[in-house]
Motif scaffolding. Structure first.
Motif, short mmCIF file in Angstrom:
data_model
loop_
_atom_site.label_atom_id
_atom_site.label_comp_id
_atom_site.label_asym_id
_atom_site.label_seq_id
_atom_site.Cartn_x
_atom_site.Cartn_y
_atom_site.Cartn_z
N PRO A 162 5.47 6.61 4.01
CA PRO A 162 4.40 6.61 3.01
C PRO A 162 3.02 6.58 3.65
CG PRO A 162 5.56 4.50 3.03
CD PRO A 162 6.37 5.46 3.85
N LEU A 163 2.93 6.13 4.89
CA LEU A 163 1.64 6.13 5.59
C LEU A 163 1.13 7.55 5.83
CD1 LEU A 163 2.27 3.28 8.18
CD2 LEU A 163 0.76 3.20 6.18
N ARG A 164 2.02 8.53 5.75
CA ARG A 164 1.62 9.92 5.93
C ARG A 164 1.35 10.62 4.60
NH1 ARG A 164 5.88 12.63 9.97
NH2 ARG A 164 4.35 14.31 9.77
N ASP A 165 1.57 9.90 3.52
CA ASP A 165 1.30 10.43 2.18
C ASP A 165 -0.15 10.09 1.82
OD1 ASP A 165 1.10 10.90 -0.57
OD2 ASP A 165 3.19 10.37 -0.94
N ARG A 166 -1.04 11.05 2.03
CA ARG A 166 -2.47 10.77 1.88
C ARG A 166 -2.85 10.35 0.46
NH1 ARG A 166 -5.17 16.03 4.48
NH2 ARG A 166 -3.45 16.96 3.30
N THR A 167 -2.20 10.95 -0.52
CA THR A 167 -2.50 10.58 -1.90
C THR A 167 -2.12 9.14 -2.17
OG1 THR A 167 -2.20 12.86 -2.69
CG2 THR A 167 -2.00 11.09 -4.32
N TYR A 168 -0.95 8.74 -1.70
CA TYR A 168 -0.49 7.37 -1.95
C TYR A 168 -1.33 6.36 -1.19
CZ TYR A 168 2.90 3.96 -3.59
OH TYR A 168 3.50 2.90 -4.24
N VAL A 169 -1.69 6.70 0.04
CA VAL A 169 -2.53 5.80 0.84
C VAL A 169 -3.89 5.63 0.16
CG1 VAL A 169 -3.77 5.53 3.02
CG2 VAL A 169 -1.37 6.25 3.02
N ALA A 170 -4.48 6.75 -0.30
CA ALA A 170 -5.78 6.68 -0.97
C ALA A 170 -5.69 5.84 -2.24
CB ALA A 170 -6.27 8.08 -1.30
N SER A 171 -4.63 6.05 -3.02
CA SER A 171 -4.44 5.27 -4.24
C SER A 171 -4.31 3.78 -3.92
CB SER A 171 -3.19 5.75 -4.97
OG SER A 171 -2.85 4.89 -6.04
N THR A 172 -3.53 3.47 -2.89
CA THR A 172 -3.33 2.07 -2.50
C THR A 172 -4.64 1.41 -2.09
OG1 THR A 172 -1.04 2.47 -1.80
CG2 THR A 172 -2.16 0.56 -0.86
N LEU A 173 -5.42 2.09 -1.26
CA LEU A 173 -6.67 1.52 -0.76
C LEU A 173 -7.68 1.32 -1.90
CD1 LEU A 173 -7.12 3.47 2.59
CD2 LEU A 173 -6.48 1.07 2.30
N LEU A 174 -7.81 2.32 -2.76
CA LEU A 174 -8.79 2.23 -3.84
C LEU A 174 -8.40 1.16 -4.85
CD1 LEU A 174 -9.47 6.03 -4.36
CD2 LEU A 174 -11.09 4.34 -3.46
N ASN A 175 -7.12 1.10 -5.19
CA ASN A 175 -6.68 0.04 -6.10
C ASN A 175 -6.83 -1.34 -5.48
OD1 ASN A 175 -5.51 0.95 -8.79
ND2 ASN A 175 -4.51 2.41 -7.43
N ALA A 176 -6.71 -1.42 -4.16
CA ALA A 176 -6.92 -2.69 -3.47
C ALA A 176 -8.37 -3.14 -3.59
CB ALA A 176 -6.51 -2.58 -2.01
N VAL A 177 -9.29 -2.19 -3.50
CA VAL A 177 -10.71 -2.53 -3.64
C VAL A 177 -10.97 -3.09 -5.05
CG1 VAL A 177 -13.06 -1.61 -3.72
CG2 VAL A 177 -11.48 -0.87 -1.92
N VAL A 178 -10.40 -2.44 -6.06
CA VAL A 178 -10.57 -2.94 -7.43
C VAL A 178 -9.95 -4.33 -7.57
CG1 VAL A 178 -10.05 -2.51 -9.86
CG2 VAL A 178 -10.67 -0.60 -8.38
N ALA A 179 -8.81 -4.55 -6.91
CA ALA A 179 -8.10 -5.83 -7.02
C ALA A 179 -8.85 -6.99 -6.37
CB ALA A 179 -6.70 -5.72 -6.42
N ILE A 180 -9.89 -6.69 -5.59
CA ILE A 180 -10.71 -7.76 -5.02
C ILE A 180 -11.30 -8.63 -6.12
CG2 ILE A 180 -12.92 -8.14 -3.82
CD1 ILE A 180 -12.16 -5.87 -1.93
N HIS A 181 -11.35 -8.08 -7.34
CA HIS A 181 -11.94 -8.84 -8.44
C HIS A 181 -11.18 -10.14 -8.73
CE1 HIS A 181 -8.71 -7.10 -10.97
NE2 HIS A 181 -8.89 -8.17 -11.70
#
Length: 412
Positions: A211-230
């Motif tokens: 999954p680390l090579r799945d750019r869409t999934y990695v991008a989704s994970t990172l961006l949702n993580a930023v939102v989850a900082i809330h």
């Protein structure tokens, strides 16, 4: 909730989540006081120790996905939950910084494994809308029981002795151990569960790319993580802001937490409807980011007002952030499930849970160094960060949905 009573898998998961959440609510209420008065640690030592342990939890969240694919998510969930209970019990015997750190690492590691195993079970056993719907119902159970656990822990807070806190820690460990009981023998009781859980370990099953090579999934994970900082707002940011930077009475902090608990319990299921669709999930996260921007602006404004006005504005901010929480969580679940490769559900959910664990670990530091330390400019910057991450998540989801739409045409 009638479906919960009919489905034995969801019933078992809900029972486990109920016991775990009840124990966590009690633990969060007394842990800081127990570590200082019962173990004799300084606040700085506690903070450093829990941060180090959190790092192990992040790693375990990722490894848990691989172990779920290899051994079966139901097995890992059961053993990780039992090990988490034993680890929590061990806190009652911690007597210095070294033993505290060792136990904290075990607690965080087993919690990371358990969280990923739970998500992998959902991804493998349920299909379509049910995955997000079941996850939403489990979150309602979690939120309500954590609130009950916090109330129960008030008995120890009233007694206010190291012994009372140590007894509470023992109860926390026992409750967590009890949470593993409904999962014992589940694959024997439920026809077809073993085959679903073990599908990745079967011979002849093709192994897809990491999954680390799945750019869409990695991008989704990172961006949702930023939102989850809330989540750092609820646990650290808002209590410190209300107490030290507004005219509102400190007791308002409890009211804001109650607003959050009640809102999630009432509206999480509704917010999750339709988010099994990738495009809808992205829209949900985008709206969450915008709601968080509004919440941050309201919290910042409260610091400039008198006691009554500040209290009203803080309550409005709590409503906005609670709405963002329900939408953001629902959207992130939908993307985590639907963008994953079904053949490697564990590995993908492990990556998703790693992002979430990172957000929970870094959230308090991000919130305090921006909003709490910098005041109004910090709140604005934090709100803009949430809005930008949410908007970008929507873009990622739309592009993924567009690719899916064109794939059949490309094949034909």
């Amino acid at each position: 909730m009638a479906q919960l009573l009919k489905d034995p898998v969801e019933r078992a998961l809900a029972s486990a989540v109920a016991a775990l959440s009840l124990s966590r609510g009690m633990f969060f209420a007394v842990s800081a006081l127990y570590f200082t008065r019962g173990v004799g640690l300084s606040p700085a030592a506690i903070g450093i120790g829990l941060t180090v342990a959190g790092g192990f939890g992040v790693l375990a969240s990722y490894v848990g996905g691989r172990l779920s694919d290899r051994w079966g998510a139901d097995r890992l969930q059961q053993w990780a939950l039992a090990a988490n209970g034993v680890s929590l019990l061990a806190y009652a015997f911690a007597g210095d910084l070294i033993t505290f750190l060792a136990v904290a690492v075990c607690v965080s590691t087993t919690r990371g494994l358990q969280g990923t195993a739970q998500m992998t079970m959902l991804a493998r056993w349920y299909v379509g809308p049910e995955r997000v719907a079941v996850r939403a119902r489990l979150r309602v159970v979690m939120n309500v029981l954590m609130g009950v656990g916090t109330l129960l822990a008030s008995l120890a807070l009233l007694v206010d002795t190291a012994t009372a806190y140590r007894v509470t820690i023992v109860v926390v460990g026992v409750l967590t151990l009890l949470g593993a009981l409904p999962l014992i023998g589940l694959r024997r009781r439920v026809s077809g569960l073993a085959a679903r859980m073990d599908v990745s370990a079967a011979l002849g099953v093709p192994r897809g790319p990491s999954p680390l090579r799945d750019r869409t999934y990695v991008a989704s994970t990172l961006l949702n993580a930023v939102v989850a900082i809330h989540f750092g707002l609820t646990s650290v940011g808002i209590p410190l802001w209300v107490a030290d930077h507004t005219e509102a009475p400190t007791v308002v902090v409890s009211a804001l937490l109650l607003v959050n608990t009640a809102y999630v319990a009432l509206f999480q299921i509704r917010a999750s409807r339709g988010t099994q669709n990738v495009r809808t999930a992205g829209q949900s996260v985008r709206r969450a980011g915008l709601l968080l921007l509004i919440a941050c602006l309201l919290f910042a404004t409260a610091g400039q007002l008198g006691a009554v006005a500040a209290t009203v504005v803080l309550l409005l901010g709590a409503l906005a952030s609670s709405a963002a929480e329900t939408k953001g969580e629902a959207g992130s679940w939908g993307m985590a499930f639907e963008l994953a490769d079904p053949a490697r559900a564990g590995a993908y959910q492990g990556l998703s849970q790693t992002g979430h664990a990172l957000a929970l670990m870094l959230g308090p530091a991000v919130v305090t160094t921006t909003a709490v330390d910098q005041g109004v400019p910090g709140w604005i910057g934090l709100g803009v960060l949430f809005a930008a991450a949410g908007t970008a998540t929507g873009v990622v989801a739309n592009r993924a949905a567009d690719r899916r739409h064109h794939e059949p045409a490309a094949v034909s």
